[in-house]
Design an enzyme around this catalytic site. Structure first.
Site, PDB file in Angstrom:
ATOM      1  N   PRO A 157      77.247  29.712  64.689  1.00 47.55           N
ATOM      2  CA  PRO A 157      76.922  31.000  64.076  1.00 47.55           C
ATOM      3  C   PRO A 157      75.584  30.956  63.323  1.00 47.55           C
ATOM      4  CG  PRO A 157      78.376  29.812  62.618  1.00 47.55           C
ATOM      5  CD  PRO A 157      78.042  28.873  63.754  1.00 47.55           C
ATOM      6  N   LYS A 182      74.663  26.376  72.059  1.00 48.79           N
ATOM      7  CA  LYS A 182      74.128  27.737  71.988  1.00 48.79           C
ATOM      8  C   LYS A 182      74.221  28.239  70.550  1.00 48.79           C
ATOM      9  CE  LYS A 182      75.416  31.906  72.082  1.00 48.79           C
ATOM     10  NZ  LYS A 182      74.444  32.510  71.146  1.00 48.79           N
ATOM     11  N   GLU A 185      71.894  34.028  68.394  1.00 50.37           N
ATOM     12  CA  GLU A 185      70.655  34.677  68.829  1.00 50.37           C
ATOM     13  C   GLU A 185      69.827  35.170  67.643  1.00 50.37           C
ATOM     14  OE1 GLU A 185      73.767  35.517  69.350  1.00 50.37           O
ATOM     15  OE2 GLU A 185      74.105  37.666  69.552  1.00 50.37           O
ATOM     16  N   GLY A 240      86.183  34.175  68.603  1.00 56.41           N
ATOM     17  CA  GLY A 240      86.960  32.968  68.899  1.00 56.41           C
ATOM     18  C   GLY A 240      88.104  33.273  69.852  1.00 56.41           C
ATOM     19  N   GLU A 257      86.582  27.074  64.734  1.00 55.87           N
ATOM     20  CA  GLU A 257      86.482  27.215  63.273  1.00 55.87           C
ATOM     21  C   GLU A 257      86.088  28.662  63.020  1.00 55.87           C
ATOM     22  OE1 GLU A 257      87.354  24.963  61.256  1.00 55.87           O
ATOM     23  OE2 GLU A 257      87.130  23.054  62.293  1.00 55.87           O
ATOM     24  N   CYS A 291      82.156  31.126  55.540  1.00 49.04           N
ATOM     25  CA  CYS A 291      83.549  31.240  55.972  1.00 49.04           C
ATOM     26  C   CYS A 291      84.477  30.838  54.842  1.00 49.04           C
ATOM     27  CB  CYS A 291      83.781  30.355  57.184  1.00 49.04           C
ATOM     28  SG  CYS A 291      83.323  28.636  56.896  1.00 49.04           S
ATOM     29  N   GLU A 390      87.322  40.298  56.396  1.00 50.32           N
ATOM     30  CA  GLU A 390      86.230  39.418  55.985  1.00 50.32           C
ATOM     31  C   GLU A 390      84.947  40.245  55.912  1.00 50.32           C
ATOM     32  OE1 GLU A 390      84.743  36.485  58.816  1.00 50.32           O
ATOM     33  OE2 GLU A 390      84.697  34.986  57.218  1.00 50.32           O
TER      34      GLU A 390
END
Ligand code: NAD
Length: 498
Positions: A157, A182, A185, A240, A257, A291, A390
């Site tokens: 992330p 990866k 972006e 996820g 995670e 997180c 969240e």
């Protein structure tokens, strides 16, 4: 923003140890500095064909290359060199990450240190791995060895790219696996430099390949690729779930995670000065984008007014500013849409009847940059959206409780279960909370400190699996059982009858 380190004009993939030259066409995405809103680079998205090339490179490196076949000592030496190079390049990596994420630079320096430790730790874990032997089957010796599992798709992330991507990479490659990473972006700049540095440290080509692009394009092609053996993902809960479903079609194991909405329980028996420091850092550090934030602060009624008053007063004094300034405590949010999303929760809070205690707006005097004042609201009850969802910004939600039973019930009344914080001097309260809270990590009388060797991961929708010394061995290696007779053993002799 002018700085002393080079920012690539175009961020491409890095496959088999070399940057991929940009073709004449392709999908480009702007790379933005959130503190100035200026474009600092351009990302050339990897399409499915480029992802295929990256996976093939990782496959070759795994199936025929030196990395999985090296002696443990030789692999450990390279992982230690990666540690040393990351440390030596702390300023450069921190500067690049700060430019692209808006995280306070002092914080990123610590995270580069942690990234270096990740390689050191997993080099040690890999080099001290043990097997098993069984002698219970009479006449036979059975031993169990571990082998690297293959090629990992590692997806990271934007909220702490170096700290989180390095954890994904270190846990995967230390055991002899290879991978395709990866990053998000939104934050590719420090990731490209980090992977270049792995190679400067002597990592053989093809062990870590980098592809850049959107999740729906580059990420989805990577997870679905038949050459991938396992998926390591750090990111949001919905993503996820989508990744696990896609990986499940090919039975690829996943470690996930995911998000959190963690409770921070403040009990009257606590050292309330320390609890206050912990509660502020728990929600406002890392620009509120973490997180493991203690985003639901549960305060006992008898101390609530005073504690909240002091929290708000301190929150208003947090130094908002240029993330490149080492004194800055709160920088901008990572990108424009994210600021809009976090701000939308101020309206949600008001519509739900919550009291906005402080913040809730862009700070005056900041003409540019995705800044948000440290925000705190007092919610009516835990069913409200600001308690259940969240928000992932500098946005604290307070709730008031009466008994510790009630606090634990509120803390557990969430779809998440990543971490929980408890501030209490009363040992019974501490033991009850640590036993009954449904979360992967419980921090008692401390802010977030990561013992990297211990399992880290979430209950419920906060994750599947754990990072950590033992848990990463479990996920990133295959067990192989070999059985050998200690002396020639009788065998059925089919077809031997006269
Ligand atoms: P995100 O889920 O939007 O994206 C994470 C990564 O997944 C990005 O690289 C993205 O491009 C990629 N992705 C998106 N869709 C994909 C798809 N269909 N297939 C493959 N890849 C895809 O998360 P984010 O917004 O970048 O990060 C914030 C979230 O991450 C928060 O929910 C936060 O709690 C969570 N997080 C969890 C931990 C942890 O250790 N538990 C740590 C940090 C962040």
């Amino acid at each position: 923003m002018n700085g002393s380190f080079r920012v690539p004009e175009l961020v491409t993939s890095l496959i088999d140890g070399a940057p991929v030259p940009p073709g004449s066409d392709g999908h480009d995405l702007p790379v933005i500095c959130p503190a100035t809103e200026e474009r600092v680079s351009v990302l050339r998205e990897a399409d499915a064909a480029e992802v295929d090339a990256a996976v093939r490179a990782a496959r070759r490196a795994f199936d025929a290359g030196p990395w999985p076949r090296m002696t443990l000592e030789a692999r450990k030496d390279i992982l230690y060199r990666i540690r040393d190079v990351l440390r030596a390049r702390t300023e450069e990596l921190a500067w690049l990450e700060c430019l692209n994420t808006g995280l306070p630079i002092a914080r990123i320096r610590e995270q580069v240190g942690r990234a270096a430790r990740n390689f050191e730790l997993f080099a040690e874990v890999a080099s001290t791995m043990k097997g098993e032997t069984y002698t219970g089957l009479e006449g036979y010796l059975t031993y169990v060895t571990r082998e690297p599992k293959g090629v990992g798709a590692l997806i990271a992330p934007w909220n702490a790219p170096i700290a989180l991507a390095s954890m994904r990479v270190a846990t995967c490659i230390a055991f002899g696996n290879t991978c395709v990473l990866k990053p998000s972006e939104y934050t590719p700049v420090s990731m490209l430099r980090m992977v270049e540095l792995f190679h400067e440290a002597g990592l053989p080509a093809g062990v870590v390949n980098l592809v850049n692009g959107r999740g729906s394009v580059t990420g989805a092609a990577l997870v679905a690729h038949p050459g991938i053996d396992m998926v390591g993902f750090t990111g949001g809960t919905h993503t996820g779930a989508a990744i696990m479903a896609a990986a499940g079609r090919h039975l690829k194991p996943c470690i996930l995670e995911l998000g959190g909405k963690s409770a921070n329980i403040i009990h009257p028996s606590a050292d309330l000065d320390r609890a206050l420091d912990g509660a502020l850092a728990g929600i406002y550090s890392n620009n509120g984008q973490q997180c493991l934030a203690g985003s639901r602060i549960l305060v006992q009624r008898g101390i609530a007014d005073e504690f909240i008053r002091r929290f708000v007063e301190r929150g208003r004094r947090i130094r908002i500013g240029d993330p490149m300034d080492s004194a800055t405590e709160l920088g901008p949010l990572a990108f424009a849409d994210h600021l809009r999303r976090v701000l939308s929760y101020v309206d949600v809070a008001r519509a739900e009847g919550a009291e906005v205690l402080t913040g809730g707006r862009r700070p005056p005097g900041f003409g540019r940059g995705y800044y948000l004042e440290p925000t705190a609201v007092l919610a009516r009850d835990n069913a409200s959206r600001v308690c259940q969802e969240e928000i992932f910004g500098p946005f604290a939600t307070f709730l008031v409780y009466d008994t510790i039973d009630e606090a634990i019930a509120i803390a557990n009344d969430t779809p998440f279960g990543l971490v929980a914080y408890v501030w209490a001097g009363d040992l019974d309260v501490v033991m009850r909370a640590s036993r009954e809270l449904k979360a992967g990590t419980i921090w008692v009388n401390t802010g977030m400190v990561r013992e990297l060797r211990a399992p880290f991961g979430g209950y419920r929708q906060s994750g599947v699996g754990r990072d950590g010394a033992t848990s990463s061995v479990e996920f990133f290696t295959e067990q192989k059982t070999t059985t050998i007779p200690v002396a020639p053993a009788p065998l059925p002799r089919l077809g031997s009858a006269q």
